[in-house]
Write a protein that holds these residues in place. Structure first.
Motif, short mmCIF file in Angstrom:
data_model
loop_
_atom_site.label_atom_id
_atom_site.label_comp_id
_atom_site.label_asym_id
_atom_site.label_seq_id
_atom_site.Cartn_x
_atom_site.Cartn_y
_atom_site.Cartn_z
N GLU A 46 -3.05 50.18 57.44
CA GLU A 46 -3.96 51.20 57.98
C GLU A 46 -3.24 52.50 58.32
OE1 GLU A 46 -5.91 49.22 61.20
OE2 GLU A 46 -7.24 48.06 59.88
N GLY A 47 -1.96 52.59 57.96
CA GLY A 47 -1.27 53.87 58.07
C GLY A 47 -0.27 54.01 59.19
N ALA A 48 0.00 52.94 59.94
CA ALA A 48 1.02 53.04 60.98
C ALA A 48 2.36 53.40 60.35
CB ALA A 48 1.13 51.72 61.74
N ASP A 49 3.03 54.40 60.90
CA ASP A 49 4.26 54.89 60.27
C ASP A 49 5.46 54.88 61.22
OD1 ASP A 49 3.54 56.89 62.00
OD2 ASP A 49 3.49 58.49 60.50
N SER A 50 5.36 54.15 62.31
CA SER A 50 6.46 54.03 63.27
C SER A 50 6.28 52.76 64.07
CB SER A 50 6.50 55.23 64.22
OG SER A 50 5.34 55.24 65.05
N VAL A 51 7.36 52.32 64.69
CA VAL A 51 7.27 51.15 65.58
C VAL A 51 6.29 51.44 66.70
CG1 VAL A 51 8.56 49.75 67.24
CG2 VAL A 51 9.57 50.30 65.02
N GLU A 52 6.32 52.67 67.19
CA GLU A 52 5.41 53.08 68.27
C GLU A 52 3.95 52.92 67.86
OE1 GLU A 52 4.46 55.37 71.97
OE2 GLU A 52 6.37 54.58 71.28
N SER A 53 3.60 53.38 66.65
CA SER A 53 2.21 53.31 66.22
C SER A 53 1.79 51.88 65.92
CB SER A 53 1.97 54.22 65.01
OG SER A 53 2.81 53.86 63.93
N ILE A 54 2.72 51.07 65.46
CA ILE A 54 2.41 49.64 65.27
C ILE A 54 2.12 49.00 66.61
CG2 ILE A 54 3.29 47.41 64.48
CD1 ILE A 54 5.00 48.95 62.44
N ARG A 55 2.97 49.31 67.60
CA ARG A 55 2.76 48.76 68.94
C ARG A 55 1.40 49.15 69.50
NH1 ARG A 55 5.73 51.74 72.32
NH2 ARG A 55 3.81 52.59 73.20
N GLN A 56 1.03 50.39 69.34
CA GLN A 56 -0.25 50.87 69.84
C GLN A 56 -1.42 50.16 69.15
OE1 GLN A 56 0.07 55.09 69.26
NE2 GLN A 56 1.21 55.43 71.17
N ALA A 57 -1.24 49.84 67.88
CA ALA A 57 -2.31 49.16 67.14
C ALA A 57 -2.46 47.70 67.57
CB ALA A 57 -2.02 49.23 65.64
N ILE A 58 -1.35 47.07 67.93
CA ILE A 58 -1.38 45.63 68.25
C ILE A 58 -1.53 45.38 69.74
CG2 ILE A 58 -0.07 43.48 68.15
CD1 ILE A 58 1.27 44.53 65.64
N TYR A 59 -0.79 46.16 70.55
CA TYR A 59 -0.76 45.95 72.00
C TYR A 59 -1.33 47.19 72.70
CZ TYR A 59 2.98 42.68 70.53
OH TYR A 59 3.73 41.70 69.93
N SER A 60 -2.58 47.48 72.48
CA SER A 60 -3.16 48.74 72.95
C SER A 60 -3.17 48.88 74.47
CB SER A 60 -4.58 48.89 72.41
OG SER A 60 -5.38 47.80 72.83
N ASP A 61 -3.24 47.76 75.19
CA ASP A 61 -3.35 47.83 76.66
C ASP A 61 -2.08 47.36 77.36
OD1 ASP A 61 -3.56 45.22 75.87
OD2 ASP A 61 -5.24 44.71 77.20
N LEU A 62 -0.95 47.39 76.65
CA LEU A 62 0.30 46.90 77.21
C LEU A 62 0.83 47.88 78.25
CD1 LEU A 62 2.15 44.42 76.54
CD2 LEU A 62 3.55 46.03 75.23
N PRO A 63 1.23 47.39 79.44
CA PRO A 63 1.78 48.31 80.46
C PRO A 63 3.09 48.92 79.99
CG PRO A 63 2.04 46.02 81.14
CD PRO A 63 1.17 46.00 79.93
N LEU A 64 3.40 50.09 80.52
CA LEU A 64 4.59 50.84 80.12
C LEU A 64 5.86 50.01 80.28
CD1 LEU A 64 5.79 53.57 79.24
CD2 LEU A 64 5.86 54.22 81.66
N SER A 65 5.90 49.17 81.30
CA SER A 65 7.10 48.38 81.58
C SER A 65 7.44 47.41 80.45
CB SER A 65 6.91 47.59 82.88
OG SER A 65 5.79 46.74 82.79
N HIS A 66 6.46 47.12 79.57
CA HIS A 66 6.67 46.16 78.49
C HIS A 66 6.90 46.83 77.14
CE1 HIS A 66 5.23 43.53 81.59
NE2 HIS A 66 5.12 42.47 80.80
N HIS A 67 6.89 48.16 77.08
CA HIS A 67 6.95 48.84 75.79
C HIS A 67 8.26 48.56 75.05
CE1 HIS A 67 3.58 52.05 76.41
NE2 HIS A 67 3.17 50.82 76.62
N VAL A 68 9.38 48.61 75.74
CA VAL A 68 10.67 48.39 75.08
C VAL A 68 10.73 46.99 74.48
CG1 VAL A 68 13.15 48.18 75.42
CG2 VAL A 68 11.91 50.07 76.48
N ALA A 69 10.30 45.99 75.25
CA ALA A 69 10.31 44.61 74.75
C ALA A 69 9.40 44.46 73.54
CB ALA A 69 9.88 43.65 75.86
N ALA A 70 8.22 45.07 73.60
CA ALA A 70 7.29 44.99 72.48
C ALA A 70 7.86 45.65 71.23
CB ALA A 70 5.95 45.63 72.85
N ASN A 71 8.54 46.79 71.41
CA ASN A 71 9.14 47.48 70.27
C ASN A 71 10.21 46.62 69.60
OD1 ASN A 71 7.52 49.67 70.82
ND2 ASN A 71 9.15 50.98 71.59
#
Length: 266
Positions: free
Chosen positions: A219-244
């Motif tokens: 669907e066009g995700a072009d970065s780890v960040e955009s993939i994370r947003q597509a999969i974990y849309s409601d993830l708290p900021l504290s978990h972003h590094v682990a999700a990436n």
């Protein structure tokens, strides 16, 4: 201190001693297990916390410690390893775990056994995926399976690149399923009576995440960040590094499987 809430008899010669290090990744805290009857193994002595070590001592008192064993080198399981070895007995873990911790010990190889009695033998099993050095432990006579961080009692464990591997994780789950375990006794969270169902649930969860990563890319995700947003849309900021880091592990798996991946921005 021997607070009853932190010490639980699980039957089959197993006592759980929970450390007071609860958190998003450790759930209610890291579980140390005292395994055996007269002759015992201490599995994952946990954080270097004197109160926790005193609780373990209360359970161990009067018995012979054959070994202090580790599932892997992450500090919530292993920080007390040096202190525990000095107090109770020889350290045993995978050679890679010992190297990572820079500790002296006796390496355990895949399928090596520690006999605690005629009826009670602990089998060490290579089970990488959560980390490259991970061991699980199995008691054949009772079908009890100690999974460390490979499979938790609830929720899902981290598979963080570069140490974590989705391919190795799925292979380890298949290996443990083949044992037909009864109880799953994890490093974090509650004991699970239906071990095979819990392992299969973990496998299905990973396969679903893989499909979600593929869909995000399609669907066009072009970065780890955009993939994370597509999969974990409601993830708290504290978990972003682990999700990436987890997403990077999925991308590594897809590349290993022959998927042609787009060039991703940082």
């Amino acid at each position: 201190m021997t607070e009853a809430a932190n010490i639980k008899n699980l039957g089959h010669g197993i006592t759980a001693v929970r450390a007071d290090n609860s958190g998003p990744l450790t759930l209610t805290g890291t579980q140390t297990y005292v395994i055996g009857n007269e002759r015992i193994v201490i599995l994952d002595p946990g954080p270097a916390d004197q109160t926790h070590l005193d609780r373990i001592q209360h359970v161990v008192e009067g018995r012979t410690v054959e070994a202090v064993c580790l599932t892997h080198a992450h500090s919530d399981h292993s920080a007390a390893a040096g202190l525990a070895t000095h107090r109770w007995g020889p350290l045993r873990a995978s050679a890679e775990t010992l190297e990572r911790l820079n500790l002296q010990g006796v390496p355990l190889v895949d399928e090596e056994t520690i006999a605690l009695s005629k009826e009670f033998t602990l089998h060490a099993l290579n089970s990488p995926g959560h980390s490259g050095d991970h061991l699980s432990y199995f008691v054949e006579s009772t079908r009890d399976l100690f999974t460390g961080d490979l499979v938790l009692g609830e929720g899902s464990t981290m598979i963080a690149a570069p140490d974590g591997s989705v391919r190795a994780y799925l292979q380890s789950l298949a290996k443990l399923l083949a044992l037909q375990p009864g109880r799953l006794i994890p490093g974090h969270g509650p004991v699970v009576d239906a071990a095979s169902e819990r392992i299969e649930e973990s496998r299905v969860h990973r396969l679903k995440r893989i499909e979600q990563v593929i869909m995000a890319l399609q669907e066009g995700a072009d970065s780890v960040e955009s993939i994370r947003q597509a999969i974990y849309s409601d993830l708290p900021l504290s978990h972003h590094v682990a999700a990436n880091l987890t997403i990077r592990a999925y991308l590594e798996y897809l590349a290993e499987e022959g998927h042609k991946l787009p060039i991703l921005t940082a």
